[in-house]
Design an enzyme around this catalytic site. Structure first.
Site, PDB file in Angstrom:
ATOM      1  N   CYS A 234       4.841  -5.651 -12.418  1.00 46.90           N
ATOM      2  CA  CYS A 234       3.741  -5.186 -11.555  1.00 46.90           C
ATOM      3  C   CYS A 234       3.705  -3.667 -11.512  1.00 46.90           C
ATOM      4  O   CYS A 234       4.710  -3.009 -11.217  1.00 46.90           O
ATOM      5  CB  CYS A 234       3.944  -5.767 -10.155  1.00 46.90           C
ATOM      6  SG  CYS A 234       2.877  -5.036  -8.903  1.00 46.90           S
TER       7      CYS A 234
ATOM      8  N   HIS B  97       6.511  -6.977  -2.886  1.00 41.78           N
ATOM      9  CA  HIS B  97       5.418  -7.506  -3.716  1.00 41.78           C
ATOM     10  C   HIS B  97       4.737  -8.670  -3.017  1.00 41.78           C
ATOM     11  O   HIS B  97       5.328  -9.731  -2.839  1.00 41.78           O
ATOM     12  CB  HIS B  97       5.926  -7.951  -5.091  1.00 41.78           C
ATOM     13  CG  HIS B  97       4.796  -8.448  -5.957  1.00 41.78           C
ATOM     14  ND1 HIS B  97       4.006  -7.594  -6.700  1.00 41.78           N
ATOM     15  CD2 HIS B  97       4.285  -9.690  -6.151  1.00 41.78           C
ATOM     16  CE1 HIS B  97       3.068  -8.293  -7.317  1.00 41.78           C
ATOM     17  NE2 HIS B  97       3.215  -9.574  -6.998  1.00 41.78           N
TER      18      HIS B  97
ATOM     19  N   HIS C 252      -1.228  -6.612  -6.654  1.00 39.12           N
ATOM     20  CA  HIS C 252      -0.242  -6.266  -5.623  1.00 39.12           C
ATOM     21  C   HIS C 252      -1.098  -5.778  -4.454  1.00 39.12           C
ATOM     22  O   HIS C 252      -1.878  -4.819  -4.620  1.00 39.12           O
ATOM     23  CB  HIS C 252       0.705  -5.171  -6.144  1.00 39.12           C
ATOM     24  CG  HIS C 252       1.754  -4.704  -5.165  1.00 39.12           C
ATOM     25  ND1 HIS C 252       3.105  -4.642  -5.487  1.00 39.12           N
ATOM     26  CD2 HIS C 252       1.660  -4.239  -3.896  1.00 39.12           C
ATOM     27  CE1 HIS C 252       3.784  -4.179  -4.446  1.00 39.12           C
ATOM     28  NE2 HIS C 252       2.919  -3.914  -3.464  1.00 39.12           N
TER      29      HIS C 252
ATOM     30  N   HIS D  96      -3.171  -4.171  -1.756  1.00 35.15           N
ATOM     31  CA  HIS D  96      -3.373  -2.747  -1.442  1.00 35.15           C
ATOM     32  C   HIS D  96      -4.651  -2.575  -0.653  1.00 35.15           C
ATOM     33  O   HIS D  96      -5.623  -3.286  -0.870  1.00 35.15           O
ATOM     34  CB  HIS D  96      -3.401  -1.894  -2.713  1.00 35.15           C
ATOM     35  CG  HIS D  96      -4.374  -2.363  -3.752  1.00 35.15           C
ATOM     36  ND1 HIS D  96      -4.083  -3.409  -4.619  1.00 35.15           N
ATOM     37  CD2 HIS D  96      -5.637  -1.977  -4.053  1.00 35.15           C
ATOM     38  CE1 HIS D  96      -5.119  -3.615  -5.414  1.00 35.15           C
ATOM     39  NE2 HIS D  96      -6.086  -2.765  -5.091  1.00 35.15           N
TER      40      HIS D  96
ATOM     41  N   HIS E  56      -7.557   0.131   0.059  1.00 33.65           N
ATOM     42  CA  HIS E  56      -8.193   1.404  -0.274  1.00 33.65           C
ATOM     43  C   HIS E  56      -8.606   2.079   1.031  1.00 33.65           C
ATOM     44  O   HIS E  56      -9.179   1.428   1.918  1.00 33.65           O
ATOM     45  CB  HIS E  56      -9.473   1.181  -1.083  1.00 33.65           C
ATOM     46  CG  HIS E  56      -9.274   0.536  -2.416  1.00 33.65           C
ATOM     47  ND1 HIS E  56      -9.319   1.237  -3.599  1.00 33.65           N
ATOM     48  CD2 HIS E  56      -9.044  -0.759  -2.755  1.00 33.65           C
ATOM     49  CE1 HIS E  56      -9.130   0.404  -4.613  1.00 33.65           C
ATOM     50  NE2 HIS E  56      -8.964  -0.812  -4.134  1.00 33.65           N
TER      51      HIS E  56
HETATM   52  P1  AMP Z   1      -8.485  -2.984  -7.080  1.00 29.06           P
HETATM   53  O1  AMP Z   1      -9.707  -3.166  -7.918  1.00 29.06           O
HETATM   54  O2  AMP Z   1      -8.754  -3.129  -5.619  1.00 29.06           O
HETATM   55  O3  AMP Z   1      -7.327  -3.832  -7.567  1.00 29.06           O
HETATM   56  O4  AMP Z   1      -8.096  -1.464  -7.253  1.00 29.06           O
HETATM   57  C1  AMP Z   1      -7.006  -1.010  -7.986  1.00 29.06           C
HETATM   58  C2  AMP Z   1      -7.008   0.500  -7.863  1.00 29.06           C
HETATM   59  O5  AMP Z   1      -5.775   0.979  -8.352  1.00 29.06           O
HETATM   60  C3  AMP Z   1      -8.117   1.184  -8.673  1.00 29.06           C
HETATM   61  O6  AMP Z   1      -8.923   1.972  -7.789  1.00 29.06           O
HETATM   62  C4  AMP Z   1      -7.334   2.065  -9.662  1.00 29.06           C
HETATM   63  O7  AMP Z   1      -7.951   3.308  -9.890  1.00 29.06           O
HETATM   64  C5  AMP Z   1      -5.984   2.217  -8.963  1.00 29.06           C
HETATM   65  N1  AMP Z   1      -4.848   2.454  -9.843  1.00 29.06           N
HETATM   66  C6  AMP Z   1      -4.500   1.723 -10.942  1.00 29.06           C
HETATM   67  N2  AMP Z   1      -3.385   2.237 -11.497  1.00 29.06           N
HETATM   68  C7  AMP Z   1      -3.015   3.292 -10.728  1.00 29.06           C
HETATM   69  C8  AMP Z   1      -1.941   4.242 -10.774  1.00 29.06           C
HETATM   70  N3  AMP Z   1      -1.016   4.191 -11.741  1.00 29.06           N
HETATM   71  N4  AMP Z   1      -1.889   5.200  -9.831  1.00 29.06           N
HETATM   72  C9  AMP Z   1      -2.822   5.259  -8.853  1.00 29.06           C
HETATM   73  N5  AMP Z   1      -3.845   4.399  -8.745  1.00 29.06           N
HETATM   74  C10 AMP Z   1      -3.951   3.429  -9.674  1.00 29.06           C
HETATM   75 ZN    ZN Z   2       4.058  -5.598  -7.055  1.00 31.82          ZN
END
Ligand code: AMP
Ligand code: ZN
Length: 115
Positions: free
Chosen positions: A7, A49, A100, A102, A104
């Site tokens: 992940c 996780h 995972h 999250h 925003h």
């Molecule tokens: P979601 O579509 O809600 O799963 O959003 C995933 C978010 O993770 C997107 O806005 C990506 O730009 C962000 N993301 C993916 N990889 C990374 C990373 N290595 N560092 C920071 N943000 C990331």
């Molecule tokens: Zn994870």
């Protein structure tokens, strides 16, 4: 599983992938989104996780509360005082790209690139 070696966000928690951190404590990590939609765009994640919001149970009530309560505090600290959006995408139809959990948190002066 508390840590998934495949992940990307677990790798960020473990320091195996770099991130621009905005906050960290024993349970939560906050870092700036690599592809921001807004002048300030951070992701609040649990260090453990949890794949999606479907996977939370009653044992996570306090953790989810802490994620939400952290958002306004952090936004103020980052200079966002005129409002912000919070968003949790869940599963395929919810357009969740990273499996995972999250949240925003997006703010700052408009226009934004999306949202
Ligand atoms: P979601 O579509 O809600 O799963 O959003 C995933 C978010 O993770 C997107 O806005 C990506 O730009 C962000 N993301 C993916 N990889 C990374 C990373 N290595 N560092 C920071 N943000 C990331
Ligand atoms: Zn994870």
């Amino acid at each position: 599983m508390s840590h998934d070696p495949n992940c990307i966000f677990c790798k960020i928690v473990a320091g195996q992938i770099p991130s621009k951190k905005a906050f960290e404590d024993a349970e939560l990590l906050v870092f700036h989104d690599i592809n921001p939609w807004a002048p300030v765009h951070v992701l609040i994640i649990p260090k453990v996780h949890i794949t999606t919001l479907y996977d939370v149970g009653p044992e996570h009530d306090a953790l989810l509360g802490r994620m939400l309560a952290l958002a306004p505090k952090l936004m103020r600290e980052l200079g966002v005082v005129n409002g912000f959006r919070t968003l949790i995408n869940t599963g395929d139809d919810g357009r969740q790209e990273v499996p995972h959990l999250h949240m925003h948190v997006m703010g700052g002066p408009r226009p934004w690139s999306k949202g």
